[in-house]
Motif scaffolding. Structure first.
Motif, PDB file in Angstrom:
ATOM      1  N   ARG A 156       0.822  -1.212   0.000  1.00  0.00           N
ATOM      2  CA  ARG A 156       0.000   0.000   0.000  1.00  0.00           C
ATOM      3  C   ARG A 156       0.856   1.262   0.000  1.00  0.00           C
ATOM      4  N   LYS A 159      -1.363  -0.054  -7.748  1.00  0.00           N
ATOM      5  CA  LYS A 159      -2.206   1.122  -7.553  1.00  0.00           C
ATOM      6  C   LYS A 159      -1.417   2.242  -6.879  1.00  0.00           C
ATOM      7  N   ALA A 160      -0.617   1.888  -5.880  1.00  0.00           N
ATOM      8  CA  ALA A 160       0.203   2.883  -5.185  1.00  0.00           C
ATOM      9  C   ALA A 160       1.195   3.534  -6.123  1.00  0.00           C
ATOM     10  N   ARG A 161       1.790   2.744  -6.995  1.00  0.00           N
ATOM     11  CA  ARG A 161       2.749   3.299  -7.955  1.00  0.00           C
ATOM     12  C   ARG A 161       2.077   4.245  -8.928  1.00  0.00           C
ATOM     13  N   ARG A 162       0.868   3.900  -9.358  1.00  0.00           N
ATOM     14  CA  ARG A 162       0.137   4.788 -10.283  1.00  0.00           C
ATOM     15  C   ARG A 162      -0.199   6.116  -9.620  1.00  0.00           C
ATOM     16  N   ASN A 163      -0.423   6.080  -8.319  1.00  0.00           N
ATOM     17  CA  ASN A 163      -0.872   7.288  -7.616  1.00  0.00           C
ATOM     18  C   ASN A 163       0.273   8.155  -7.111  1.00  0.00           C
ATOM     19  N   ARG A 164       1.483   7.671  -7.245  1.00  0.00           N
ATOM     20  CA  ARG A 164       2.631   8.452  -6.740  1.00  0.00           C
ATOM     21  C   ARG A 164       3.052   9.524  -7.745  1.00  0.00           C
TER      22      ARG A 164
END
Length: 274
Positions: free
Chosen positions: A216, A269-274
Motif C-alpha cells: 500500500r 495502484k500505489a505506484r500509479r498514484n505516486r
C-alpha cells in the motif's frame, strides 16, 4: 411500472454496496486475533514499552551507538516509515493515536522491532550485512509494525500470565479496575518485551499484514522473496535469533509467492498514484 423502478433502484444500490465492499476488503484478510489479549490493559503495556524504549535509546546514546538526527540511514528509515504508517489504522484503529518513533542503533545484530505503541528500532547490522534495498527494508518494517498492530505482544503476555498464575489471578489484577501495583506490573511487562518470543502463527500473521502495508505504501512486495534469500544466505540456512520461531525461509518464500496476487494490485495502484 411503479413496481419496477423501486426494484431497479434496489439492484443498483446492492451493486454499489458490493463494489464498495470489494474496495473496502482489498488486500489481505485477517481474523480479529486472540481475545485473551483483553486481559492485559493496552495503555499499561504501551506505557511500559515507551519506558523500555527510552531506556534502550539512552543506553545506545551512552555508547555513541544511536544514530544522530542527520544520519542518512536514519532519514532513509524514517522516510519509509512515513509512507507505511498512514495505512496502519486499517489493521488497528488505535494506531492513529500512537506516538510513533523510529531510531537506528549501531550494532552488528541482524535485528529490528516495533514495540506496542509504535516504538520502532532498526540495527545497522540488518541493513548493512544484508545490503537491504528500500523495498526489502519496507518488508521488514511492515512485518515488525504488524506485530504491534495485531497486538501479538499483548496476547502473548496474557497467555503467559494465564499459564503461569491462572486466569483467576489475572482477573483480580486486571479486572474491575483493580490494577494493583501498576508500576511493578509495568516494569515486569516492559522487561519482557524485547525478549518476547512470538508463535509461528503470530509470525505468519505479521508476514501477511506486513506485505499488505508495504504494498500500500508503494514498496514492491516481491522484495519479500529476495529478503528471505538474503536471510538464508547470511545465516547459513538458519534464521537469525530474532526470527527463531519463524517458519523456515523456504516455507516463507512459498507463502509470500502464494500471497502476491492479493497484494500486487495494491502495489501497482500505489505506484500509479505516486
Amino acid at each position: 411500472m411503479s413496481l419496477v423502478y423501486p426494484n431497479f433502484v434496489r439492484c443498483l444500490l446492492i451493486a454499489a454496496l458490493s463494489i464498495c465492499s470489494a474496495y473496502a476488503q482489498d488486500g489481505v484478510r485477517v481474523d480479529e486475533g486472540s481475545r485473551l489479549k483483553e486481559l492485559v490493559p493496552a495503555a499499561e503495556l504501551e506505557q511500559a514499552a515507551a519506558q523500555q524504549y527510552a531506556q534502550l535509546l539512552q543506553e545506545a546514546r551512552s555508547k555513541n551507538a544511536l544514530a544522530p538526527e542527520g544520519s542518512p540511514q536514519l532519514k532513509r528509515l524514517r522516510g519509509i516509515a512515513q509512507r507505511i504508517i498512514p495505512f496502519s489504522n486499517r489493521f488497528n484503529q488505535e494506531a492513529r493515536n500512537w506516538k510513533w518513533e523510529i531510531n537506528l542503533i549501531g550494532s552488528e545484530q541482524i535485528n529490528a522491532f516495533c514495540m506496542p505503541g509504535g516504538k520502532i528500532a532498526f540495527y545497522t547490522g540488518l541493513i548493512d550485512k544484508l545490503k537491504l534495498t528500500d523495498d526489502e527494508i519496507a518488508i521488514v518494517m511492515g512485518h515488525e509494525i504488524a506485530h504491534a498492530l495485531r497486538e501479538h505482544a499483548r496476547a502473548r503476555i496474557a497467555k503467559s500470565q494465564a499459564t503461569g498464575i491462572g486466569i483467576g489471578l489475572i482477573g483480580q489484577v486486571f479486572g474491575g479496575g483493580k490494577y494493583g501495583d501498576l508500576v511493578n506490573l509495568g516494569a515486569q511487562v516492559g522487561g519482557n518485551l524485547l525478549t518476547l518470543k512470538f508463535s509461528r502463527s503470530d509470525e505468519s500473521d505479521a508476514d501477511v499484514v506486513g506485505l499488505d502495508l508495504a504494498a500500500r505504501a508503494g514498496y514492491d512486495p516481491r522484495a519479500g522473496v529476495s529478503l528471505w534469500k538474503k536471510m538464508e544466505s547470511a545465516s547459513g540456512g538458519n534464521p537469525p535469533a530474532w526470527l527463531s520461531t519463524h517458519p523456515a525461509g523456504s516455507d516463507r518464500i512459498k507463502e509470500i509467492e502464494r500471497r502476491l496476487p492479493e497484494v500486487m494490485p495494491l502495489y501497482e495502484k500505489a505506484r500509479r498514484n505516486r
